[in-house]
Write a protein that holds these residues in place. Structure first.
Motif, mmCIF file in Angstrom:
data_model
loop_
_atom_site.group_PDB
_atom_site.id
_atom_site.type_symbol
_atom_site.label_atom_id
_atom_site.label_comp_id
_atom_site.label_asym_id
_atom_site.label_seq_id
_atom_site.Cartn_x
_atom_site.Cartn_y
_atom_site.Cartn_z
ATOM 1 N N LEU A 43 21.382 6.033 18.026
ATOM 2 C CA LEU A 43 20.848 5.423 19.237
ATOM 3 C C LEU A 43 21.821 5.450 20.408
ATOM 4 O O LEU A 43 21.420 5.186 21.544
ATOM 5 C CB LEU A 43 20.443 3.964 18.956
ATOM 6 N N TYR A 101 25.247 -3.665 18.768
ATOM 7 C CA TYR A 101 24.725 -2.531 18.000
ATOM 8 C C TYR A 101 25.530 -2.348 16.719
ATOM 9 O O TYR A 101 24.973 -2.171 15.623
ATOM 10 C CB TYR A 101 24.760 -1.274 18.858
ATOM 11 N N CYS A 127 20.741 1.918 23.695
ATOM 12 C CA CYS A 127 20.448 1.715 22.273
ATOM 13 C C CYS A 127 19.613 0.471 22.034
ATOM 14 O O CYS A 127 19.129 0.239 20.921
ATOM 15 C CB CYS A 127 21.748 1.617 21.478
#
Length: 537
Positions: free
Chosen positions: A126, A112, A105
């Motif tokens: 992602l 994230y 990702c």
């Protein structure tokens, strides 16, 4: 410090967020300085983190204890979410990730989730290993907390965030072009598998790497699959989508793997009656016919054959084609400007149709030797050789899991490291699935590879796996650990990693006279100290 609410500011933090009225008022003021209603700030997660500690009650300083008991790639999503259900919103976002810290990702799992929370990242799709399961949970969480942002932007609108000034080839959002310089099959004729050793020429790219890093490649969909999808939806291959044709977009820009919920939402608008009910059920994550897990894009449009979507609308209903990460199977000390991968061709049959993994098929058949492709190096998250070259290492890597350990051994051989090295390798058959046999045997003969323990699951009546060999060598393995050895595993997250860890706990209990609970604590201590590292997928 008392914060006075300012009603003129936009209510960026919803009332359902887990903050007091005073905290929410401060956060609204804080975010108003960073975010306008129609423009997301381009701060990176690291930059944002740098701002938060100075705040009296910043969005990442939310009273959470920092522990992440759900950060286990073998744990089912439902269990992870249960563990996180009393935690702040951003921590629930983290629990929804696949917990592999694989970097596909562009972040690790925690960063994230924080980037999504801070809105420095808007893309919810992602997490490649988490797939639709993670994507659905993220959407659900944002809906629950009143987020008004689009949960899945159309492919044509998804553009990489320019959040950092990453050097070329250092992130998925800033790849470089490299050439494939070599490819050969690692299996013998009788093998049921097709695994390739693939080499790339990095000269002119400015890229470097260290062992333990991963290599990201941008695949293309198989032309035959693309043509089949176009035929079923009755579209013209040359239909214009922006500055590309439909065929070009389906070939290079969008995923034709598992059909996304948004495709079924589109289909539900194009059909009626019972078929509409089924399409809506599939869009909601249900499985009305028991075939949801088998529906890639081609299977989905065949299931609802006869739909004739507008090509541009059809493309917008699909997910973007994500890059894939592979463990690097070479050391930079073994060859300047060269990098290699060890890649299984993913293939399986559903009904009468053979399906193949987009990236593995692209690397095996979709690109010619000398062909160019977009690539990048993903720095490892807590996976690499010990700083002290005299530290012994134990490596457990069945199948393509041997990749990073070939790199480790090349590195240690080139550096003339004094530390002992023990490799557990396994596959189906010794006569056709012994990857890098001559190379490993040579390392063993020279003393670089101190011990090589092999496991073959199809050579006899009884299936033998690496965890079985670990138990057989349990006393010696535990002695290595007691002498300070670092243990590494690479391979399948759901089965192999879980089986190896279970075997390790049993070994510690059996050879140290510890209880099961104490053995688990011993293994957890190895993890916390960085002496037990995993590269799983």
């Amino acid at each position: 410090m008392t914060v006075t609410a300012q009603p003129v500011l936009p209510a960026i933090v919803p009332e359902t967020a887990p903050f007091s009225e005073e905290q929410r008022a401060w956060l609204n003021g804080f975010f108003a300085g960073l975010v306008s209603l129609d423009q997301v700030t381009t701060l990176s997660p690291d930059q944002a983190k740098g701002l938060i500690p100075d705040a009296p009650k910043g969005p990442l300083d939310d009273g959470d204890d920092g522990e992440a008991p759900w950060h286990d790639q073998t744990m089912p999503l439902a269990e992870r979410m249960k563990l996180a259900e009393q935690r702040p919103f951003r921590r629930r976002l983290m629990a929804a990730m696949a917990q592999q810290d694989c970097g596909q990702c562009g972040y690790n799992c925690e960063d994230y989730s924080n980037a999504l929370f801070l809105k420095t990242e808007e893309r919810l799709n992602l997490c490649v290993p988490g797939g639709k399961e993670t994507n659905r949970m993220l959407k659900k969480l944002f809906e629950e907390f009143g987020d008004t942002a689009s949960a899945s932007a159309p492919v044509s609108e998804v553009k990489p965030k320019e959040v950092t000034a990453a050097a070329p080839g250092r992130s998925r959002d800033n790849p470089v072009v490299a050439k494939m310089s070599g490819r050969y099959l690692l299996n013998g004729e009788k093998s049921e598998k097709r695994t390739h050793h693939i080499e790339f020429d990095l000269s002119g790219t400015g890229l470097d790497y260290v062992v333990g890093d991963s290599f990201g490649i941008f695949p293309e969909n198989h032309p035959g699959l693309v043509d089949a999808v176009i035929a079923v939806i009755g579209a013209r291959p040359d239909a214009q989508i922006g500055d590309k044709t439909l065929r070009e977009v389906l070939h290079t820009d969008v995923s034709l793997a598992p059909a996304p919920d948004s495709l079924f939402q589109l289909i539900s608008l194009l059909v009626g009656g019972e078929r509409r009910k089924k399409a809506r059920a599939l869009a909601a994550g249900e499985d009305p016919d028991g075939d949801a897990a088998t529906l890639d894009v081609l299977a989905a449009v065949k299931k609802f054959e006869g739909i004739r979507p507008d090509p541009e609308v059809f493309v917008e209903a699909l997910e973007s084609l994500q890059p894939r990460l592979y463990s690097i199977s070479s050391s930079p000390k073994a060859g300047k400007d060269k990098i290699s991968l060890t890649v299984d061709l993913v293939r399986y049959v559903i009904g009468a149709r053979e399906r193949r993994g987009a990236a593995s098929d692209f690397l095996a058949h979709g690109i010619e030797i000398g062909g160019a492709l977009k690539v990048y190096v993903q720095r490892a998250h807590n996976f690499g050789l010990p700083e002290n070259s005299e530290t012994p290492i134990i490596m457990v890597g069945p199948g393509t899991g041997v990749a990073p350990f070939r790199a480790f051994l090349q590195e240690r051989m080139a550096a003339k490291a004094k530390g002992r090295n023990w490799l557990f390798f396994g596959h189906q058959r010794s006569d056709c699935d012994f990857f890098y046999q001559n190379e490993l045997s040579g390392m063993q003969a020279s003393g670089v590879l101190t011990r090589l323990t092999l496991a073959w699951s199809r050579d006899g009546d009884q299936k033998i796996y690496v965890q079985d060999r670990m138990r057989e060598e349990g006393a010696e393995l535990f002695a290595w650990l007691e002498s300070g050895a670092h243990l590494y595993i690479c391979g399948d997250a759901k089965r192999m990693a879980k089986d190896v860890e279970r075997a390790l706990v049993e070994i510690v209990a059996a050879h140290s006279k510890r209880s099961s609970e104490e053995a688990v604590a011993y293994v957890n201590a190895l993890k916390k100290s960085g002496r037990y590292q995993a590269d799983v997928y």
